[in-house]
Design an enzyme around this catalytic site. Sequence first.
Site, PDB file in Angstrom:
ATOM      1  N   ASP A 156       0.834  -1.208   0.000  1.00  0.00           N
ATOM      2  CA  ASP A 156       0.000   0.000   0.000  1.00  0.00           C
ATOM      3  C   ASP A 156       0.862   1.248   0.000  1.00  0.00           C
ATOM      4  OD1 ASP A 156      -1.691  -2.286   1.421  1.00  0.00           O
ATOM      5  OD2 ASP A 156      -3.057  -0.827   0.502  1.00  0.00           O
TER       6      ASP A 156
HETATM    7  C1  LIG Z   1      -2.469  -4.657  -5.246  1.00  0.00           C
HETATM    8  S1  LIG Z   1      -1.941  -4.656  -3.631  1.00  0.00           S
HETATM    9  C2  LIG Z   1      -3.296  -4.039  -2.768  1.00  0.00           C
HETATM   10  C3  LIG Z   1      -3.098  -4.013  -1.264  1.00  0.00           C
HETATM   11  O1  LIG Z   1      -4.246  -3.354  -0.720  1.00  0.00           O
HETATM   12  C4  LIG Z   1      -4.870  -4.246   0.193  1.00  0.00           C
HETATM   13  O2  LIG Z   1      -5.444  -3.575   1.276  1.00  0.00           O
HETATM   14  P1  LIG Z   1      -7.064  -3.420   1.335  1.00  0.00           P
HETATM   15  O3  LIG Z   1      -7.649  -4.747   0.981  1.00  0.00           O
HETATM   16  O4  LIG Z   1      -7.319  -2.986   2.765  1.00  0.00           O
HETATM   17  O5  LIG Z   1      -7.378  -2.323   0.351  1.00  0.00           O
HETATM   18  C5  LIG Z   1      -3.757  -5.121   0.670  1.00  0.00           C
HETATM   19  O6  LIG Z   1      -2.940  -4.434   1.605  1.00  0.00           O
HETATM   20  C6  LIG Z   1      -3.056  -5.384  -0.632  1.00  0.00           C
HETATM   21  O7  LIG Z   1      -1.785  -5.901  -0.477  1.00  0.00           O
END
Ligand SMILES: CSC[C@H]1O[C@H](OP(=O)(O)O)[C@H](O)[C@@H]1O
Length: 375
Positions: A264
């Site tokens: 992220d």
């Molecule tokens: C393409 S990597 C996206 C990254 O975002 C996700 O977080 P969330 O589901 O809370 O938006 C997760 O950290 C992934 O690794």
Amino acid sequence: MAAKGNNLRSLIFEVDDDGKASLSVLDQLLLPHETKFVPIENVEGAWDAIRSMRIRGAPLIAIVAVLGLAVDLTSNGTTIRDLAGLANSFSATREYIYDKMAYLTTSRPTAVNLSNAMVELRDIVEKMSPEAPVTREIVGAIVDHGRHMLARDVSDNVAIGRHGADDLLSRHDRPDGVRLVTICNTGSLATAGWGTALGVARELHRRGRLESIACLETRPYNQGSRLTAYEIREEGMNGTLICDSMAAFYMRRRGADACVVGADRVCANGDTANKVGTYALAIIAREMGVEFFVASPFTTLDVDLSCGDDIEIEERPPGEMLESACAPKDMPCWNPGFDVTPAEYITGIITERGVLKKSSDGTFDVIGFVREHSS
Ligand SMILES: CSC[C@H]1O[C@H](OP(=O)(O)O)[C@H](O)[C@@H]1O
């Protein structure tokens, strides 16, 4: 039903002959048991879809924010009339749009992609001349940038997959291929393409060189069991769902060549914010002698942040944890949505421009890599 494999679509964005944009997103709160696309009709709708995690994933969050702004500004509702009616319309229009962009960045703070996208958009609008036919010109530029982001993400994902597969196969070319472990969801449901970390698995699978992939459930939101398992089954990969607590024993008993996770926010020194549980997985991987890779497009790099200590970590509502924990409803909780993995635990960072490994001094030079590989 959503299309199979890497044709799985997280959103549908269209622009009609009159320049009016429309956006609908796959409601990830309903997956894997229901496939439903829901319309996004303005920035408030985009903000809510991001905040509620109806759509999620660092790259996808940024894309939906920009496309949501494009829909808002091209709607037949008040927006265009408001803009056209603004006195001294160019500067007023810009300020109107900047206010909406600032609002969108408040939806979720940790993934840098959203704020990076707003900086890109502001640069575009700032460069527009006051003499331009204000509203149509600015709005058209925002729609075009949204389309550019969609295409860029798809191509970045393919490149990440190829670089990651090439690098892993250069060291782990077992008869049946590479054995991976991953956490959260980093596939077509986190991007506009076939994914970042899961894109590496897709490329290995496409080449017939993926022996296995284990995905962690990823409590408490369960992106792994609800979303990654869904993508793995759709793709026909040899996947296994494991509880987060099983990662060490899985690697010991079933074996793993590498963990490949998403990101992220990747800092200048390589410290990486990712879904909570990633840090623990990295510690286990080092203990087990398993490589640990972060798959991250340049849009997730934050070279302005020197290290991970300064990353703002979003805390999610306790209810998201209590619901899936079957715990007393009034139990105090700590529910960080992310954690930060120090660079020392990371083997390499797989990007669309290549794989960044540590220098001879054992550190990552993300700034130097970006400078060397920026077109
Ligand atoms: C393409 S990597 C996206 C990254 O975002 C996700 O977080 P969330 O589901 O809370 O938006 C997760 O950290 C992934 O690794």
